[in-house]
Design an enzyme around this catalytic site. Structure first.
Site, PDB file in Angstrom:
ATOM      1  N   HIS A 173      61.593  24.463  60.728  1.00  0.00           N
ATOM      2  CA  HIS A 173      61.551  24.234  61.973  1.00  0.00           C
ATOM      3  C   HIS A 173      62.790  24.781  62.920  1.00  0.00           C
ATOM      4  CE1 HIS A 173      62.408  21.914  66.003  1.00  0.00           C
ATOM      5  NE2 HIS A 173      61.218  21.515  66.121  1.00  0.00           N
ATOM      6  N   SER A 177      56.431  21.406  73.926  1.00  0.00           N
ATOM      7  CA  SER A 177      56.635  20.570  74.869  1.00  0.00           C
ATOM      8  C   SER A 177      55.006  20.069  75.440  1.00  0.00           C
ATOM      9  CB  SER A 177      56.987  21.655  76.028  1.00  0.00           C
ATOM     10  OG  SER A 177      58.357  22.026  76.174  1.00  0.00           O
ATOM     11  N   GLU A 209      55.199  27.134  66.779  1.00  0.00           N
ATOM     12  CA  GLU A 209      56.241  26.622  67.614  1.00  0.00           C
ATOM     13  C   GLU A 209      57.521  27.308  68.257  1.00  0.00           C
ATOM     14  OE1 GLU A 209      57.099  22.103  66.934  1.00  0.00           O
ATOM     15  OE2 GLU A 209      58.427  22.954  66.075  1.00  0.00           O
ATOM     16  N   ASN A 267      57.638  14.844  66.042  1.00  0.00           N
ATOM     17  CA  ASN A 267      59.203  15.053  65.203  1.00  0.00           C
ATOM     18  C   ASN A 267      60.325  14.589  66.085  1.00  0.00           C
ATOM     19  OD1 ASN A 267      61.360  16.108  64.869  1.00  0.00           O
ATOM     20  ND2 ASN A 267      61.246  17.883  65.322  1.00  0.00           N
TER      21      ASN A 267
END
Ligand code: PEP
Length: 261
Positions: free
Chosen positions: A105, A222, A177, A19
């Site tokens: 997102h 990460s 996420e 992304n």
């Protein structure tokens, strides 16, 4: 430890998606894809996607054509057309041969007010247009600390997939996420990632046991070349959504290699 366990249910092809967020002009994108393609040419058994700004889509689709790299957008409106200044629709993406789209997102949810109601409309529209949706879900740090993670995930999965029929649930890719791990360098432990992703799979299973077996669930937050192999080996993790580390072709290619079965 679970991270080292060999996977015994191989039916799900891993997906590694980069992304880019709001990085890279068209000429940057061109340079990047020329660097990436030879680095992933020999990889097999992994789907590879790059989710790029709208302005890079056409050049990236053209340059990646015939390779194993698929090009995704980062957002989409649910209406096919209309008076929605600044928005882009599913038919506009499909006509460019864009393969999929990231939806929900956390940056869109937190900075641009993307709601679960909007996502409930967008996900089925993407599927109907032949676009692969990657639906992002995850809890804030405060929600994790308050032991509210499961409630948050349950609510997002219920609401955002509410208009997707059971027989199409497995066609959605879900990205777990945790918001506290995005862009912070603070990665979830393998145990946290496995636990949350297994929980999401069980939520899908509450609607369809078959879909739960087939649906691909990614970890994002990460991910880097140094931690990718351990995360990608987890039994319920079917790939990664990679932000910062996807901006360098070499680092991204290393993560793709780590996902190779
Ligand atoms: C992301 O943008 O979805 C993401 C996971 O970012 P990062 O890898 O930089 O944490």
């Amino acid at each position: 430890m679970a991270a080292a366990k060999a996977k015994t249910t191989p039916a799900r092809t891993p997906l590694v998606a980069g992304n880019w967020k709001m990085y890279k002009t068209e000429s940057d994108a061109e340079e990047y894809i020329q660097a990436l393609l030879p680095r992933v040419a020999a990889v097999s058994g992994v789907d590879v996607a790059i989710c790029v700004p709208f302005t890079d889509l056409r050049a990236m689709v053209d340059s990646a054509r015939g390779s194993r790299v698929e090009v995704y957008a980062q957002n989409m409106h649910h209406e096919p057309e209309g008076a929605f200044t600044g928005e882009v629709s599913a038919p506009m993406l499909s006509e460019l041969d864009v393969r999929g789209v990231v939806l929900g997102h956390s940056e869109r949810r937190q900075l641009f007010g993307e709601s679960d109601k909007a996502l409930a409309l967008k996900v089925p529209v993407a599927l109907d247009a032949g676009l692969q949706p990657i639906l992002c879900v995850g809890e804030t740090e405060q929600e994790r600390d308050g032991e509210d993670t499961e409630r948050k995930l349950r609510q997002q999965i219920k609401d955002d997939l509410g208009n997707v029929p059971d027989e199409r649930l497995a066609d959605v890719v879900i990205a777990y996420e945790p918001i506290w791990a995005i862009g912070t360098g603070r990665v979830a432990t393998p145990e946290q990632a496995q636990e949350a992703i297994a929980f999401i799979r069980a939520l899908v299973g509450d609607r369809s046991a078959e879909a739960a077996q087939r649906v691909r669930i990614l970890y994002g937050g990460s991910v880097k070349p140094e931690n990718a192999a351990e995360l990608l080996a987890l039994p319920d993790v079917d790939g990664a959504l990679v932000g910062g580390a996807s901006l360098q072709a070499d680092a991204f290619a290393q993560i793709v290699s780590a996902a190779t079965p």
